[in-house]
Design a protein around this motif. Sequence first.
Motif, PDB file in Angstrom:
ATOM      1  N   PRO A 104       4.821   5.732 -10.601  1.00 16.79           N
ATOM      2  CA  PRO A 104       4.059   4.774  -9.796  1.00 16.79           C
ATOM      3  C   PRO A 104       2.562   5.082  -9.747  1.00 16.79           C
ATOM      4  O   PRO A 104       1.773   4.214  -9.413  1.00 16.79           O
ATOM      5  CB  PRO A 104       4.679   4.902  -8.400  1.00 16.79           C
ATOM      6  CG  PRO A 104       5.362   6.220  -8.386  1.00 16.79           C
ATOM      7  CD  PRO A 104       5.791   6.480  -9.799  1.00 16.79           C
ATOM      8  N   TYR A 142      -1.131  -0.720 -12.443  1.00 16.93           N
ATOM      9  CA  TYR A 142      -0.122   0.239 -12.001  1.00 16.93           C
ATOM     10  C   TYR A 142       1.202  -0.497 -11.851  1.00 16.93           C
ATOM     11  O   TYR A 142       1.205  -1.710 -11.605  1.00 16.93           O
ATOM     12  CB  TYR A 142      -0.554   0.875 -10.680  1.00 16.93           C
ATOM     13  CG  TYR A 142      -1.707   1.809 -10.874  1.00 16.93           C
ATOM     14  CD1 TYR A 142      -1.486   3.144 -11.162  1.00 16.93           C
ATOM     15  CD2 TYR A 142      -3.013   1.353 -10.824  1.00 16.93           C
ATOM     16  CE1 TYR A 142      -2.534   4.004 -11.379  1.00 16.93           C
ATOM     17  CE2 TYR A 142      -4.076   2.208 -11.036  1.00 16.93           C
ATOM     18  CZ  TYR A 142      -3.836   3.535 -11.312  1.00 16.93           C
ATOM     19  OH  TYR A 142      -4.867   4.389 -11.536  1.00 16.93           O
ATOM     20  N   PHE A 144       3.308  -1.096  -9.640  1.00 18.94           N
ATOM     21  CA  PHE A 144       3.562  -1.990  -8.499  1.00 18.94           C
ATOM     22  C   PHE A 144       2.831  -3.313  -8.621  1.00 18.94           C
ATOM     23  O   PHE A 144       3.105  -4.250  -7.891  1.00 18.94           O
ATOM     24  CB  PHE A 144       3.172  -1.292  -7.187  1.00 18.94           C
ATOM     25  CG  PHE A 144       1.685  -1.266  -6.948  1.00 18.94           C
ATOM     26  CD1 PHE A 144       1.108  -2.197  -6.082  1.00 18.94           C
ATOM     27  CD2 PHE A 144       0.874  -0.346  -7.570  1.00 18.94           C
ATOM     28  CE1 PHE A 144      -0.253  -2.183  -5.858  1.00 18.94           C
ATOM     29  CE2 PHE A 144      -0.482  -0.320  -7.347  1.00 18.94           C
ATOM     30  CZ  PHE A 144      -1.053  -1.247  -6.486  1.00 18.94           C
ATOM     31  N   GLN A 145       1.875  -3.395  -9.546  1.00 21.37           N
ATOM     32  CA  GLN A 145       1.101  -4.627  -9.672  1.00 21.37           C
ATOM     33  C   GLN A 145       1.735  -5.625 -10.636  1.00 21.37           C
ATOM     34  O   GLN A 145       1.255  -6.735 -10.768  1.00 21.37           O
ATOM     35  CB  GLN A 145      -0.316  -4.297 -10.167  1.00 21.37           C
ATOM     36  CG  GLN A 145      -1.124  -3.527  -9.144  1.00 21.37           C
ATOM     37  CD  GLN A 145      -2.442  -3.036  -9.709  1.00 21.37           C
ATOM     38  OE1 GLN A 145      -2.471  -2.429 -10.768  1.00 21.37           O
ATOM     39  NE2 GLN A 145      -3.522  -3.296  -9.003  1.00 21.37           N
TER      40      GLN A 145
ATOM     41  N   TYR B 224      11.639   8.063 -13.165  1.00 16.66           N
ATOM     42  CA  TYR B 224      10.569   8.066 -14.156  1.00 16.66           C
ATOM     43  C   TYR B 224      10.469   9.375 -14.916  1.00 16.66           C
ATOM     44  O   TYR B 224       9.911   9.414 -16.011  1.00 16.66           O
ATOM     45  CB  TYR B 224       9.222   7.628 -13.556  1.00 16.66           C
ATOM     46  CG  TYR B 224       8.679   8.430 -12.421  1.00 16.66           C
ATOM     47  CD1 TYR B 224       8.856   8.007 -11.116  1.00 16.66           C
ATOM     48  CD2 TYR B 224       7.931   9.575 -12.642  1.00 16.66           C
ATOM     49  CE1 TYR B 224       8.336   8.711 -10.057  1.00 16.66           C
ATOM     50  CE2 TYR B 224       7.394  10.283 -11.593  1.00 16.66           C
ATOM     51  CZ  TYR B 224       7.598   9.851 -10.300  1.00 16.66           C
ATOM     52  OH  TYR B 224       7.070  10.552  -9.260  1.00 16.66           O
ATOM     53  N   ASN B 246       1.453  14.367  -9.511  1.00 10.39           N
ATOM     54  CA  ASN B 246       1.880  13.484  -8.432  1.00 10.39           C
ATOM     55  C   ASN B 246       1.975  14.196  -7.097  1.00 10.39           C
ATOM     56  O   ASN B 246       2.013  13.549  -6.065  1.00 10.39           O
ATOM     57  CB  ASN B 246       3.236  12.857  -8.771  1.00 10.39           C
ATOM     58  CG  ASN B 246       3.092  11.714  -9.739  1.00 10.39           C
ATOM     59  OD1 ASN B 246       2.103  11.625 -10.452  1.00 10.39           O
ATOM     60  ND2 ASN B 246       4.068  10.842  -9.761  1.00 10.39           N
ATOM     61  N   PRO B 321      -2.877   4.329  -5.988  1.00  7.94           N
ATOM     62  CA  PRO B 321      -3.437   3.026  -6.343  1.00  7.94           C
ATOM     63  C   PRO B 321      -2.990   1.923  -5.394  1.00  7.94           C
ATOM     64  O   PRO B 321      -3.677   0.929  -5.235  1.00  7.94           O
ATOM     65  CB  PRO B 321      -2.904   2.781  -7.753  1.00  7.94           C
ATOM     66  CG  PRO B 321      -1.735   3.681  -7.904  1.00  7.94           C
ATOM     67  CD  PRO B 321      -2.031   4.869  -7.053  1.00  7.94           C
ATOM     68  N   ARG B 322      -1.835   2.120  -4.762  1.00  9.25           N
ATOM     69  CA  ARG B 322      -1.337   1.070  -3.880  1.00  9.25           C
ATOM     70  C   ARG B 322      -2.233   0.916  -2.665  1.00  9.25           C
ATOM     71  O   ARG B 322      -2.579  -0.183  -2.262  1.00  9.25           O
ATOM     72  CB  ARG B 322       0.094   1.379  -3.442  1.00  9.25           C
ATOM     73  CG  ARG B 322       1.068   1.105  -4.558  1.00  9.25           C
ATOM     74  CD  ARG B 322       2.403   1.730  -4.303  1.00  9.25           C
ATOM     75  NE  ARG B 322       2.323   3.183  -4.437  1.00  9.25           N
ATOM     76  CZ  ARG B 322       3.388   3.963  -4.589  1.00  9.25           C
ATOM     77  NH1 ARG B 322       4.574   3.440  -4.618  1.00  9.25           N
ATOM     78  NH2 ARG B 322       3.253   5.258  -4.717  1.00  9.25           N
TER      79      ARG B 322
END
Lengths: 308, 335
Positions: A104, A142, A144-145, B224, B246, B321-322
């Motif tokens: 993510p 990313y 989630f986009q 992932y 991460n 990024p979220r």
Amino acid sequence: MTVLEIRNLSVFFSRYYNWFRKRTEACLNGLELSVGAGQLVAVIGSSGSGKSLLAHAVMGILPRNAGWSGQMLYKGELLTPQLQQRLRGRELALVPQSVSYLNPLMQVGKQVRMSGGGVRSRTELRSMFRRYGLESQVERMYPFQLSGGMMRRVLVSTATLGGAELIIADEPTSGLHAELAQETVMRFRELADEGSAVLLITHDLESVLPYADAIAVLYGGTSIEVAPAHYFSGDGTMLRHPYSRALWTALPRNEFTPPKGKPLVRPARSAAGCPYREYCESASEACRSGQIPVRRVNEGWVRCIDAT
Amino acid sequence: MIRSLLKFLLGKMLRLVVLLAAISILSFMMVKMAPIDPVQAYVGADLLKVSEAQREQIAAYWGLDQPPLAQFLTWGSAVLKGNLGTSMTFRQPVTDVIAERFLSSLALMVSAWALSGLIGFAAGAAAAMNRNTWVDRMIHWYCYTLAATPAFWLGLLLIMVFSVWLGWFPLGLGVPAGMAADQVTLGDRIYHMFLPALVLSVTGIATIALHTRQKLAEVLDSDYIIFARARGERGFGLFWRHGLRNIALPALTLQFASFSELFGGAVLAEQVFAYPGLGQATVQAGLRGDVPLLLGIVLFSTCFVFAGNMIADLLYTIIDPRIRSRDGGDPLEAG
Ligand code: SF4
């Protein structure tokens, strides 16, 4: 040419029941399967039947507490962990089922380019994204986009980038509405037509039927029948195994009678006998013991005593 | 990007100002309600020799004869002009006391901070990579024990073992006793700092280790990682790109957000080791009713903790990024 041949594959987990006692549980048991170049073989099984384990076993990425036995041949060569490591991301590609398979916190393009142990060039990525109608700014997005459809195309594209000869797609249509599911399966058909061998693992018989060459039916952790896709037609009498027939008639376009009994997801306690015997109308004494032999019939094979 | 950053900073500054005002009022009230007579504390044990008239003089000199509200306003307006007043205990401007004390505290806190971060991260990573084995269990056990250990008690224990019995480390103080300031070497300072820094780092280790273990275990079990392996990634590269990267920044963020524990721990650790840092000055100011110094330290430490939290917030937006895109900022342009 046969690209992948699986003989008598079993996958099992070891679990600790208390501090000392370890027990192994089989999840796949004596599975047989093969797929050739230019072929799309769909592996049908109910959810939780260990279908993902099949994919992970071929890729050589089973969890640490899992083991396997049997034989897997890649182009006639025994598929060892070393060979798997060498082929992964190059000739051997996995297309995972959901967005959770992408990191993510990493841009999509960067992840897709990272295959085969090296980094693919940006131009290579761009041309491949273009093929799937993905605009170049998707590279910098990313996970989630991405929308569901874009996500799917990105995941499929990972297989193409390495120029894979064997593509294993694990539930690529799960959670997609019919139209998008069609589009996705079509992309795999394309890849097969270009010469790759495609193993498409799914529970959704309906959406793969028009595109698959052969269907392998899983039940109770083993493959019970492999039949050409066109056998799934009419009233299903061309199918040899009672469970395959039940699957076919359960489709909405047919009589819509669900298969008898709940789907058996794990091999039965005693591995001996036919896993379907509890629900089978033609079950006899012989179905209760031993391993049911594989019987070749016309263009496929079946694991049923009653089959002719 | 720049504009959203400015907006972020402006909002933070506004919040800081309000926070500082509220905290000064509260601390002032608390000091005034405390049963300490500042004049008596100032004079110390010589109380009997001090006449009533002298007492009044002292009170007048420090402005203690005014009503509390007037005292606060005098102090407040001076602070707004940048003058924190003079410490009654040290008879020096408060800013000087804080600057001097903070420097020696800073050395202590920075080393403890780095130490707890590194040890905690390493322990957490080790536990996650060997999860459900005895390594993992040991580290867990160690963390829970540490988290439940009061720092001052641990300090006393270490002094007893290493300073009294074994004689490896000095009993306390920041520099060798009776040595002129210009003779003290860096080695002396480190030698004196070692035990307090260790004690101070101990509480931080558990938090960061447990957090790291949890996050890394999640990552290692994640889909992932499976897919990354399926694409042929492996070895340290795989671990670095998807594992460490991460979790390292979140861990760092957590470390920055722990400034308040660090400061609180420093007060105790410095007291136990008689280490001449800001924490010790805080205790003295409190015991002697040294209002200017106490308030000065309170304001300063608030800024300190606030800065830590702000860095943590900023890091969060950079990592994830979220969060970044929710704030309207553009994802990193660089590829
Ligand atoms: S082997 Fe026996 S029980 Fe199994 S499907 Fe065939 S007839 Fe039924």
